[in-house]
Design an enzyme around this catalytic site. Structure first.
Site, PDB file in Angstrom:
ATOM      1  N   PRO A   2     -21.620 -16.523   6.348  1.00 61.44           N
ATOM      2  CA  PRO A   2     -22.122 -17.380   7.369  1.00 61.44           C
ATOM      3  C   PRO A   2     -23.408 -17.953   6.664  1.00 61.44           C
ATOM      4  O   PRO A   2     -24.197 -16.785   6.161  1.00 61.44           O
ATOM      5  CB  PRO A   2     -22.353 -16.551   8.608  1.00 61.44           C
ATOM      6  CG  PRO A   2     -21.508 -15.421   8.442  1.00 61.44           C
ATOM      7  CD  PRO A   2     -21.083 -15.280   6.844  1.00 61.44           C
ATOM      8  N   GLU A   3     -23.734 -18.895   6.717  1.00 59.24           N
ATOM      9  CA  GLU A   3     -25.247 -19.489   6.447  1.00 59.24           C
ATOM     10  C   GLU A   3     -25.853 -19.919   7.812  1.00 59.24           C
ATOM     11  O   GLU A   3     -25.451 -19.952   8.775  1.00 59.24           O
ATOM     12  CB  GLU A   3     -25.135 -20.718   5.195  1.00 59.24           C
ATOM     13  CG  GLU A   3     -24.282 -20.184   4.114  1.00 59.24           C
ATOM     14  CD  GLU A   3     -24.101 -21.019   2.993  1.00 59.24           C
ATOM     15  OE1 GLU A   3     -24.827 -22.079   2.742  1.00 59.24           O
ATOM     16  OE2 GLU A   3     -22.949 -21.205   2.257  1.00 59.24           O
TER      17      GLU A   3
END
Ligand SMILES: [Zn+2]
Length: 262
Positions: A2-3
């Site tokens: 996840p960014e």
């Protein structure tokens, strides 16, 4: 992994369950990935913020609970086979699931990030007024290879492999370019803001491994707008050249050999 857009989507989704609420219980596996969480049981969450890829819960007391989703961490409304942490308030229960177990939760005294060097040295938020074109141009003028530098979180927060590849394609800059010109940095600055803003709006990217989902189990939709990431062999949407993939700093890197010349 996840960014920023996936973490921001996650933050918004769990906010209604925790904001203004007292933590009634936190159950978790006993190991080093979950540190001092008992210190916030019985305490009220006054704010839920995000910094880069970290979600931060704030309390009336000078404490912060910092959550990093790692590779595969995320929240659900139901318990699952990879549930690692269960957080209960009067509003409901949220379950943190994490198949590969790189996620971390820790409670620290407010602002004490010595044990979290990435957070400590993190650059400005890309969608905030603190992210200034002039500073970014200065920073990138003497920087090493642009993609690893972006991923260090130092010039700007929140970009990982996907959004670095996407922003560099939009800005037409090779992932290994060094000492960017003012013109290149300006293009990259605008590309970063645009890509991140659109991805946040789309609820992030759900990849073929399906590990990232929104709270209700629905995917994000920004993967449909990807122009570089995981498109190796497919034609460049600008010039038609097949995109290439190679390894740079241990990360699969996707780019157009025609539009992004070194
Ligand atoms: Zn191209």
């Amino acid at each position: 992994m996840p960014e920023l857009p996936e973490v921001e989507t996650t933050r918004k989704l769990i906010e209604p369950f925790v904001l203004g609420q007292v933590i009634e219980a936190i159950d978790h596996e006993k190991n080093h990935r979950y540190t001092d969480l008992a210190n916030v049981v019985g305490k009220r969450i006054t704010e839920l913020t995000r910094r880069g890829k970290y979600i931060i819960a704030h309390f009336e007391e000078p404490l912060e609970m910092i959550v990093h989703l790692g590779m595969t961490g995320g929240f659900r409304l139901q318990e699952g086979k990879h549930t690692r942490v269960t957080l209960k308030t009067a509003k409901g229960t949220v379950y943190f699931q994490d198949a590969r177990k790189f996620g971390k939760w820790q409670v620290v005294p407010k602002g004490e990030y010595a044990a979290l060097p990435t957070l400590h040295e993190m650059g400005p938020e890309p969608l905030s007024d603190d992210f200034k074109l002039e500073d970014f141009v200065k920073e990138m003028r003497h920087a090493g290879k642009v993609k690893p530098h972006l991923m260090s979180q130092k010039p700007v927060a929140g970009l990982g492999n996907i959004y670095a590849d996407e922003a560099l394609w939009h800005a037409q800059i090779h992932p290994e370019a060094v000492n960017l010109s003012e013109e290149q940095s300006t293009r990259l600055y605008h590309a970063i803001r645009q890509v991140i803003a659109r991805a946040v709006e789309a609820g992030g990217s759900t990849l073929s491994d399906q590990t990232y989902a929104q709270l209700d189990g629905n995917p994000g939709y920004f993967q449909l707008d990807h122009v570089a990431y995981a498109r190796d062999g497919k034609p460049c949407k600008r010039c038609g050249t097949p995109l290439e993939k190679y390894w740079l700093a241990q990360r699969g890197t996707h780019y157009c050999p025609t539009c992004q010349k070194l």
